[in-house]
Motif scaffolding. Structure first.
Motif, short mmCIF file in Angstrom:
data_model
loop_
_atom_site.label_atom_id
_atom_site.label_comp_id
_atom_site.label_asym_id
_atom_site.label_seq_id
_atom_site.Cartn_x
_atom_site.Cartn_y
_atom_site.Cartn_z
N UNK A 1 0.83 -1.19 0.00
CA UNK A 1 0.00 0.00 0.00
C UNK A 1 0.88 1.26 0.00
N UNK A 2 1.94 1.18 0.78
CA UNK A 2 2.86 2.31 0.89
C UNK A 2 3.53 2.61 -0.45
N UNK A 3 3.96 1.53 -1.15
CA UNK A 3 4.62 1.73 -2.45
C UNK A 3 3.66 2.34 -3.46
N UNK A 4 2.39 1.89 -3.40
CA UNK A 4 1.38 2.46 -4.33
C UNK A 4 1.22 3.96 -4.08
N UNK A 5 1.14 4.31 -2.80
CA UNK A 5 0.96 5.72 -2.46
C UNK A 5 2.20 6.53 -2.86
N UNK A 6 3.38 5.95 -2.62
CA UNK A 6 4.63 6.63 -2.99
C UNK A 6 4.70 6.87 -4.50
N UNK A 7 4.22 5.89 -5.27
CA UNK A 7 4.25 6.03 -6.73
C UNK A 7 3.41 7.25 -7.14
N UNK A 8 2.24 7.37 -6.50
CA UNK A 8 1.36 8.52 -6.80
C UNK A 8 2.06 9.84 -6.46
N UNK A 9 2.71 9.86 -5.31
CA UNK A 9 3.38 11.09 -4.86
C UNK A 9 4.55 11.44 -5.77
N UNK A 10 5.28 10.40 -6.24
CA UNK A 10 6.44 10.67 -7.11
C UNK A 10 6.00 11.27 -8.43
N UNK A 11 4.80 10.83 -8.89
CA UNK A 11 4.30 11.43 -10.13
C UNK A 11 3.95 12.90 -9.92
N UNK A 12 3.45 13.19 -8.73
CA UNK A 12 3.04 14.56 -8.45
C UNK A 12 4.23 15.46 -8.14
N UNK A 13 5.22 14.93 -7.47
CA UNK A 13 6.40 15.73 -7.09
C UNK A 13 7.66 15.06 -7.61
N UNK A 14 7.86 15.09 -8.95
CA UNK A 14 8.98 14.32 -9.53
C UNK A 14 10.36 14.76 -9.05
N UNK A 15 10.48 15.98 -8.50
CA UNK A 15 11.82 16.44 -8.10
C UNK A 15 12.09 16.24 -6.62
N UNK A 16 11.17 15.64 -5.90
CA UNK A 16 11.35 15.48 -4.46
C UNK A 16 12.19 14.24 -4.16
N UNK A 17 13.45 14.50 -3.79
CA UNK A 17 14.39 13.40 -3.54
C UNK A 17 13.95 12.54 -2.35
N UNK A 18 13.34 13.16 -1.35
CA UNK A 18 13.00 12.42 -0.13
C UNK A 18 12.04 11.25 -0.42
N UNK A 19 11.21 11.40 -1.44
CA UNK A 19 10.28 10.31 -1.78
C UNK A 19 11.03 9.08 -2.30
N UNK A 20 12.14 9.32 -3.00
CA UNK A 20 12.97 8.19 -3.49
C UNK A 20 13.63 7.48 -2.32
#
Ligand SMILES: [Zn+2]
Length: 508
Positions: free
Chosen positions: A419-438
């Motif tokens: 569930x966490x990875x799915x949510x992270x994927x959504x966030x990465x699409x929204x904030x592609x430059x946010x290193x902390x999400x990686x």
């Protein structure tokens, strides 16, 4: 394990020296305006900024300085405080969309843990505010007037214009200041050393950005209009100027960095007063979060200057004799302190006191209160409870980074990895430059024992921090892991080609 920031900082520093200083030198030489600037040594305020630095170049430079600042211990890593500044700043910008001017990106607002009264704008719309300044403001309109002034500098492209007039000089101090910040981060930076550094070198970034008197006046004029359109009390601009001047008289030049970078003259105060005189009086009611954020700024700042005792004493007084919102903020501050002392039971009691004072609407809508509720549940060791709050809150605050980050944490602590990875994927699409999400993604993969994917995420993390050589190392590690699939191998190859080309380009 790759999650070791201290050693990576010093390597980042090395890669910064190797890659960015030449890059900045290139910046200095390549601007077509150089010849222009030579021929026109003192351009007037009306000069065309576009000849100096394109909005994209300006954003890239600002983004780079920002990466360095985010590594600095003085950077406020508190989502709630930064989000409050972001919401307030965007309220001002939304009142007049033309204010964005040629900016290619959104404005970014962030806090700096520092007792001095200061705020500054970096190239590309990155606006920093010292916690000391937040504490010095007594109304939300005062704080908004400072943000409006800084937005004025950005919207009038003062930095690009300044680079047109002194472009060769300006980038070198910016680069060395960025280096200084990073060196402090790499060394762990004791508080005292950090104080000296910030006063003397690190915040040289904004000290170098010394606007001319005319630019200051223009930022005041534009800032005033922004403040007015957004419905704040315009009298508070002059009021806060006066407060700063008073602070200067009291402490000589210690808390007045703002005055050094934004020279405050009596005619600037007079101008602000005269402008307000022509406006009908309009009272602005502070948001509930304004007082809560001031309490938060106090805890963040005390945390640095030694002990929470002083802050605790302050809040205890505030609870006894403040206004309704101040009393609530006092309880909120006491709850924050209890949580820092790892006493979630007491924190919960204090938070309940604060909530009693607010209406149901405020209780539902306040990011500060809801985030604290989640943090208390986590500290109690109940990620399930925390998850229940964040799951509902995510629908309520779809654009809140503070809440999204907590949701990720709640999912991760509750071992809800998929569930966490799915949510992270959504966030990465929204904030592609946010290193902390990686980095967060890498941590989840580590928890799942998927080492190849973990290294791949760390590679993406370093790449976003523009530390390409470290990113390549992570790619090599990912390639060696047994769990790396065919799909990931081809992705690794693609990344490797692209990033090597970027390194080559930077070396040129
Ligand atoms: Zn200024």
């Amino acid at each position: 394990m790759p999650f070791q920031d201290k050693t990576s900082s010093s390597r980042l520093l090395a890669s910064f020296r190797r890659m960015v200083l030449p890059l900045l030198a290139v910046f200095c030489m390549q601007f077509p305006v150089y010849a222009y600037a030579q021929a026109n040594p003192v351009p007037s305020i009306g000069d065309d900024a576009r000849t100096a630095l394109t909005p994209i170049q300006e954003y890239k430079l600002g983004r780079y300085i920002m990466i360095q600042i985010e590594q600095d211990p003085a950077y406020v890593k508190d989502d709630v405080l930064n989000e409050y500044l972001f919401v307030l700043g965007n309220k001002l910008i939304a009142a007049d969309p033309t204010i964005r001017g040629e900016l290619v990106n959104d404005f970014t607002f962030f806090g700096i843990k520092d007792r001095t009264l200061n705020a500054f704008a970096l190239p590309g719309g990155f606006i920093g505010v010292h916690t000391g300044l937040i504490l010095a403001t007594e109304t939300e309109s005062e704080l908004a007037s400072v943000l409006s002034h800084e937005i004025g500098h950005v919207s009038q492209r003062h930095i690009a214009r300044m680079m047109a007039s002194s472009q060769k000089d300006i980038l070198i101090p910016i680069a060395s200041a960025a280096l200084g910040l990073l060196a402090a981060a790499a060394g762990g930076g004791t508080d005292a050393a950090l104080g000296t550094l910030l006063a003397g070198q690190g915040l040289a970034i904004q000290k170098q950005i010394n606007f001319t008197r005319d630019a200051e006046k223009e930022a005041d004029r534009v800032g005033f209009q922004i403040l007015k359109r957004a419905g704040f009390d315009v009298n508070d601009m002059a009021a806060f100027f006066q407060k700063m001047q008073h602070a200067t008289r009291l402490y000589h030049d210690a808390p007045s960095q703002y005055l050094r970078t934004h020279p405050l003259t009596s005619d600037r105060i007079a101008d602000a007063e005269a402008r307000a005189l022509h406006e009908p009086y309009r009272q602005h009611a502070d948001s509930a979060d304004f007082q809560l954020i001031r309490a938060k700024a106090r805890v963040i700042q005390r945390d640095m200057t030694g002990g929470l005792y002083e802050a605790e004493k302050f809040f205890a007084e505030q609870v006894k004799k403040g206004t309704r919102y101040q009393v609530a903020a006092g309880y909120y501050g006491l709850a924050l302190i209890a949580l820092q002392r790892k006493d979630p039971i007491l924190a919960q009691l204090r938070l309940n006191e604060a909530r009693k004072i607010f209406s149901d609407t405020v209780n539902r809508q306040s990011i500060a209160l809801n985030v604290l509720a989640v943090q208390i549940a986590m500290e109690k060791g109940k990620p399930g409870d925390a998850f229940k709050i964040t799951r509902d809150a995510i629908d309520h605050f779809p654009s809140s980074r503070a809440m999204s980050n907590l949701h990720i944490e709640a999912l991760s602590k509750g071992h809800r990895y998929d569930e966490c990875l799915r949510f992270l994927r959504k966030m990465k699409q929204r904030y592609p430059e946010d290193a902390s999400l990686r980095k967060k993604t890498a941590e989840i993969y580590a928890g799942m024992g998927k080492k190849g994917l973990m290294h791949l995420s760390m590679a993406e993390y370093y790449h976003l921090l523009q530390a390409n050589e470290m990113a390549l190392e992570q790619l090599n590690l990912a390639r060696r892991e047994k769990d790396t699939t065919f799909y990931e191998h081809s992705l690794i190859d693609v990344y490797e080609r692209e990033w090597k080309a970027e390194i080559k380009e930077a070396k040129k």
